[in-house]
Design a protein around this motif. Sequence first.
Motif, PDB file in Angstrom:
ATOM      1  N   SER A 177       0.818  -1.210   0.000  1.00 17.12           N
ATOM      2  CA  SER A 177       0.000   0.000   0.000  1.00 17.12           C
ATOM      3  C   SER A 177       0.852   1.259   0.000  1.00 17.12           C
ATOM      4  CB  SER A 177      -0.894   0.022   1.247  1.00 17.12           C
ATOM      5  OG  SER A 177      -0.103   0.150   2.413  1.00 17.12           O
ATOM      6  N   LYS A 178       2.173   1.082   0.112  1.00 20.05           N
ATOM      7  CA  LYS A 178       3.157   2.173   0.171  1.00 20.05           C
ATOM      8  C   LYS A 178       3.089   2.927   1.493  1.00 20.05           C
ATOM      9  CE  LYS A 178       3.375   2.604  -4.849  1.00 20.05           C
ATOM     10  NZ  LYS A 178       2.433   1.500  -5.103  1.00 20.05           N
ATOM     11  N   ILE A 179       2.379   2.383   2.469  1.00 21.01           N
ATOM     12  CA  ILE A 179       2.430   2.913   3.824  1.00 21.01           C
ATOM     13  C   ILE A 179       3.518   2.144   4.562  1.00 21.01           C
ATOM     14  CG2 ILE A 179       1.191   3.214   6.000  1.00 21.01           C
ATOM     15  CD1 ILE A 179      -1.399   3.318   4.368  1.00 21.01           C
ATOM     16  N   VAL A 180       4.630   2.819   4.847  1.00 20.21           N
ATOM     17  CA  VAL A 180       5.756   2.189   5.524  1.00 20.21           C
ATOM     18  C   VAL A 180       5.880   2.793   6.914  1.00 20.21           C
ATOM     19  CG1 VAL A 180       8.227   1.729   5.490  1.00 20.21           C
ATOM     20  CG2 VAL A 180       6.943   1.806   3.329  1.00 20.21           C
ATOM     21  N   VAL A 181       5.837   1.938   7.919  1.00 21.85           N
ATOM     22  CA  VAL A 181       5.990   2.362   9.307  1.00 21.85           C
ATOM     23  C   VAL A 181       7.440   2.126   9.711  1.00 21.85           C
ATOM     24  CG1 VAL A 181       5.258   1.981  11.683  1.00 21.85           C
ATOM     25  CG2 VAL A 181       3.599   1.764   9.817  1.00 21.85           C
ATOM     26  N   TRP A 182       8.174   3.210   9.986  1.00 21.11           N
ATOM     27  CA  TRP A 182       9.573   3.092  10.398  1.00 21.11           C
ATOM     28  C   TRP A 182       9.669   3.176  11.916  1.00 21.11           C
ATOM     29  CZ3 TRP A 182      12.642   1.228   6.948  1.00 21.11           C
ATOM     30  CH2 TRP A 182      12.566   1.600   5.599  1.00 21.11           C
ATOM     31  N   GLY A 183      10.586   2.404  12.476  1.00 18.18           N
ATOM     32  CA  GLY A 183      10.779   2.388  13.919  1.00 18.18           C
ATOM     33  C   GLY A 183       9.867   1.370  14.576  1.00 18.18           C
ATOM     34  N   GLY A 184      10.224   0.992  15.787  1.00 14.87           N
ATOM     35  CA  GLY A 184       9.338   0.087  16.520  1.00 14.87           C
ATOM     36  C   GLY A 184       9.987  -1.188  16.984  1.00 14.87           C
ATOM     37  N   ASP A 185      11.057  -1.644  16.287  1.00 14.42           N
ATOM     38  CA  ASP A 185      11.758  -2.861  16.712  1.00 14.42           C
ATOM     39  C   ASP A 185      10.757  -3.964  17.022  1.00 14.42           C
ATOM     40  OD1 ASP A 185      14.762  -1.952  16.918  1.00 14.42           O
ATOM     41  OD2 ASP A 185      13.569  -0.337  17.786  1.00 14.42           O
ATOM     42  N   CYS A 186      10.889  -4.622  18.182  1.00 14.14           N
ATOM     43  CA  CYS A 186      10.032  -5.771  18.485  1.00 14.14           C
ATOM     44  C   CYS A 186       8.566  -5.392  18.625  1.00 14.14           C
ATOM     45  CB  CYS A 186      10.510  -6.462  19.764  1.00 14.14           C
ATOM     46  SG  CYS A 186      10.370  -5.438  21.255  1.00 14.14           S
ATOM     47  N   TYR A 187       8.286  -4.135  18.940  1.00 17.53           N
ATOM     48  CA  TYR A 187       6.904  -3.707  19.130  1.00 17.53           C
ATOM     49  C   TYR A 187       6.079  -3.920  17.868  1.00 17.53           C
ATOM     50  CZ  TYR A 187       3.230  -0.904  21.372  1.00 17.53           C
ATOM     51  OH  TYR A 187       2.059  -0.488  21.952  1.00 17.53           O
ATOM     52  N   ASN A 188       6.714  -3.781  16.711  1.00 17.89           N
ATOM     53  CA  ASN A 188       5.991  -4.000  15.454  1.00 17.89           C
ATOM     54  C   ASN A 188       5.418  -5.405  15.361  1.00 17.89           C
ATOM     55  OD1 ASN A 188       6.473  -1.421  14.405  1.00 17.89           O
ATOM     56  ND2 ASN A 188       8.411  -2.027  13.484  1.00 17.89           N
ATOM     57  N   TYR A 189       6.142  -6.382  15.902  1.00 20.41           N
ATOM     58  CA  TYR A 189       5.688  -7.767  15.804  1.00 20.41           C
ATOM     59  C   TYR A 189       4.488  -8.019  16.719  1.00 20.41           C
ATOM     60  CZ  TYR A 189      10.102  -8.307  13.347  1.00 20.41           C
ATOM     61  OH  TYR A 189      11.141  -8.171  12.463  1.00 20.41           O
ATOM     62  N   GLY A 190       4.458  -7.340  17.851  1.00 20.85           N
ATOM     63  CA  GLY A 190       3.261  -7.405  18.676  1.00 20.85           C
ATOM     64  C   GLY A 190       2.071  -6.778  17.980  1.00 20.85           C
ATOM     65  N   LEU A 191       2.311  -5.641  17.304  1.00 23.33           N
ATOM     66  CA  LEU A 191       1.234  -5.001  16.555  1.00 23.33           C
ATOM     67  C   LEU A 191       0.750  -5.889  15.413  1.00 23.33           C
ATOM     68  CD1 LEU A 191       2.588  -1.339  16.372  1.00 23.33           C
ATOM     69  CD2 LEU A 191       0.781  -2.230  17.866  1.00 23.33           C
TER      70      LEU A 191
END
Length: 257
Positions: A177-191
């Motif tokens: 979708s071209k929406i790129v979320v930068w940052g977050g480390d392990c938190y992204n995997y919980g999300l």
Amino acid sequence: MVRPSDVALAQRLADAAGAVIKPMFRGNWTHESKSDASPVTEVDRAAEAAMRAILESEAADDGIVGEEYGTRNEGAGRQWVLDPIDGTISFMAGRPIFGTLISLLQDGWPVLGIIDQPIAGERWVGQIGRDTTLNGKPVRTRACKELSSATIASSGPQYFTDDNDAAAFMSLAAQTSKIVVWGGDCYNYGLLAGGHLDIVCEAGLKLYDYAALVPVVEGAGGMMADWQGNPLDADSDGRVLALGEPARLEEVLEAMG
């Protein structure tokens, strides 16, 4: 394979790390650069030391692989893998999107994992054969019917140090979708496990960066793999994919070239 006592022990490890981290968040602490130029604070080291003390007392026959204090009982079939603060830069910046990672490996395979965000009070627990929970309640990844509708996340472009890896990521991002979320480390995997992201793509991870993530993501209905589509284990090369919708794997790999 995973005993209730293992889950209880992992929870206590997370509690011990959190008890060290919470009073120091946005506080005063010392830091330095490690040999790979990544930062480490006294809080990272104190949190890992607190967890290791528990393991050394209660699981003396098990191995330990820690980011800050290395390996103990390297040949043990059961290995506890610890990253006291995954996302030290976020911790240093006062951003509560870092996490403590705790994993149990059996013969090199992750069978239990915890992502703990002590400031927000969020704890994801995943184990083989069980549903992943967030603060005790089951969570699920979301459906993603087309790659073109996917939201993708990664810790930062600076971690794609190889030009080919960077090109592969950008090729994938261009077909989402071209929406790129930068940052977050392990938190992204919980999300992702909770249905808020569709893909996480990273390179250069160490065992302590990804081992805990595998049971969390897969217990929520997603999948984790290397960039060839193979399952992750202790010998993986650190190039990691997490997908909320496993059916998109072949499209993702094709998009990466």
